[in-house]
Design a protein around this motif. Structure first.
Motif, PDB file in Angstrom:
ATOM      1  N   ASN A   8       0.805  -1.210   0.000  1.00 33.76           N
ATOM      2  CA  ASN A   8       0.000   0.000   0.000  1.00 33.76           C
ATOM      3  C   ASN A   8       0.840   1.263   0.000  1.00 33.76           C
ATOM      4  OD1 ASN A   8      -2.685  -0.876  -0.115  1.00 33.76           O
ATOM      5  ND2 ASN A   8      -2.444  -1.702   1.925  1.00 33.76           N
ATOM      6  N   PHE A   9       1.881   1.304   0.786  1.00 36.13           N
ATOM      7  CA  PHE A   9       2.628   2.541   0.892  1.00 36.13           C
ATOM      8  C   PHE A   9       3.481   2.824  -0.320  1.00 36.13           C
ATOM      9  CE2 PHE A   9       2.045   1.756   5.532  1.00 36.13           C
ATOM     10  CZ  PHE A   9       0.955   2.583   5.582  1.00 36.13           C
ATOM     11  N   SER A  10       3.996   1.809  -0.974  1.00 33.04           N
ATOM     12  CA  SER A  10       4.796   2.077  -2.157  1.00 33.04           C
ATOM     13  C   SER A  10       3.927   2.718  -3.229  1.00 33.04           C
ATOM     14  CB  SER A  10       5.442   0.793  -2.684  1.00 33.04           C
ATOM     15  OG  SER A  10       4.441  -0.135  -3.049  1.00 33.04           O
ATOM     16  N   SER A  22     -11.274  10.232  -3.223  1.00 31.07           N
ATOM     17  CA  SER A  22     -10.267   9.465  -3.964  1.00 31.07           C
ATOM     18  C   SER A  22      -9.488   8.549  -3.030  1.00 31.07           C
ATOM     19  CB  SER A  22      -9.285  10.408  -4.677  1.00 31.07           C
ATOM     20  OG  SER A  22      -9.946  11.190  -5.623  1.00 31.07           O
ATOM     21  N   MET A  23      -9.164   9.049  -1.851  1.00 28.86           N
ATOM     22  CA  MET A  23      -8.450   8.237  -0.872  1.00 28.86           C
ATOM     23  C   MET A  23      -9.305   7.050  -0.449  1.00 28.86           C
ATOM     24  SD  MET A  23      -5.830   7.609   1.065  1.00 28.86           S
ATOM     25  CE  MET A  23      -4.848   9.095   1.183  1.00 28.86           C
ATOM     26  N   ARG A  24     -10.579   7.291  -0.163  1.00 33.30           N
ATOM     27  CA  ARG A  24     -11.481   6.218   0.259  1.00 33.30           C
ATOM     28  C   ARG A  24     -11.588   5.145  -0.821  1.00 33.30           C
ATOM     29  NH1 ARG A  24     -15.111   9.153   1.936  1.00 33.30           N
ATOM     30  NH2 ARG A  24     -14.599   8.996   4.123  1.00 33.30           N
ATOM     31  N   LYS A  29     -10.336  -0.331  -2.678  1.00 33.42           N
ATOM     32  CA  LYS A  29      -9.764  -1.228  -3.687  1.00 33.42           C
ATOM     33  C   LYS A  29      -8.651  -2.073  -3.066  1.00 33.42           C
ATOM     34  CE  LYS A  29      -7.410  -1.143  -8.178  1.00 33.42           C
ATOM     35  NZ  LYS A  29      -6.153  -1.742  -7.766  1.00 33.42           N
ATOM     36  N   SER A  30      -7.800  -1.460  -2.287  1.00 31.33           N
ATOM     37  CA  SER A  30      -6.702  -2.179  -1.640  1.00 31.33           C
ATOM     38  C   SER A  30      -7.225  -3.184  -0.625  1.00 31.33           C
ATOM     39  CB  SER A  30      -5.755  -1.195  -0.946  1.00 31.33           C
ATOM     40  OG  SER A  30      -5.164  -0.338  -1.880  1.00 31.33           O
ATOM     41  N   TYR A  40      -9.458  -0.427   6.495  1.00 34.15           N
ATOM     42  CA  TYR A  40      -8.259   0.396   6.332  1.00 34.15           C
ATOM     43  C   TYR A  40      -8.657   1.833   6.612  1.00 34.15           C
ATOM     44  CZ  TYR A  40      -5.447  -2.988   3.549  1.00 34.15           C
ATOM     45  OH  TYR A  40      -4.716  -4.052   3.105  1.00 34.15           O
ATOM     46  N   TYR A  41      -7.764   2.592   7.206  1.00 33.95           N
ATOM     47  CA  TYR A  41      -7.980   4.023   7.272  1.00 33.95           C
ATOM     48  C   TYR A  41      -6.659   4.757   7.329  1.00 33.95           C
ATOM     49  CZ  TYR A  41      -8.361   2.873  12.343  1.00 33.95           C
ATOM     50  OH  TYR A  41      -8.194   2.382  13.602  1.00 33.95           O
TER      51      TYR A  41
END
Length: 130
Positions: A8-10, A22-24, A29-30, A40-41
């Motif tokens: 996720n972070f990469s 967009s973040m949500r 999706k992830s 996830y948050y």
């Protein structure tokens, strides 16, 4: 579990995510690709607010006061919180948190994990090592 963070972070640090919606969508999706996490948050330090995959996840507490925020920022690495009971599902959960920077904003990515699944994973790793 560390793969959750790495994958996720990469991507998150490369993508330009400009708004909460967009973040949500990105988090949802992830999350769909990870059976080990239930939510996830991303918690942002500048606003004290979070963006979550669960629309029902809200809090009156500033993220800066949470255990996961304080531990992740202090350690500057992946941390786990103590198990607790989820207020919505009543299941025992723990949070895996990692500090990140998104669009020059200090944040903490959090994956809420089912404590029983986590325990089973740890037991299987310990069994494999012996």
């Amino acid at each position: 579990m560390k793969e959750i963070v790495n994958s996720n972070f990469s991507t998150m640090t490369i993508k330009c995510i400009i708004d909460d919606n967009s973040m949500r969508k990105y988090l949802q999706k992830s999350l769909a690709e990870n059976e080990d996490a239930s939510v996830y948050y991303v918690a942002f330090g500048d606003s004290g607010k979070m963006v979550s995959t669960a629309s029902s996840l809200t809090s009156n507490v500033s993220v800066l006061e949470t255990d996961y925020w304080q531990k992740a920022i202090e350690a500057q690495s992946v941390v786990f919180t103590e198990p607790s009971v989820d207020e919505i599902t009543n299941e025992v959960i723990l949070d895996m948190a990692c500090p990140v920077t998104i669009n020059n904003r200090q944040a903490v990515f959090v994956a809420e994990l089912d404590a029983q699944k986590f325990n089973e994973l740890v037991q299987s790793i310990m069994t494999d090592e012996h």
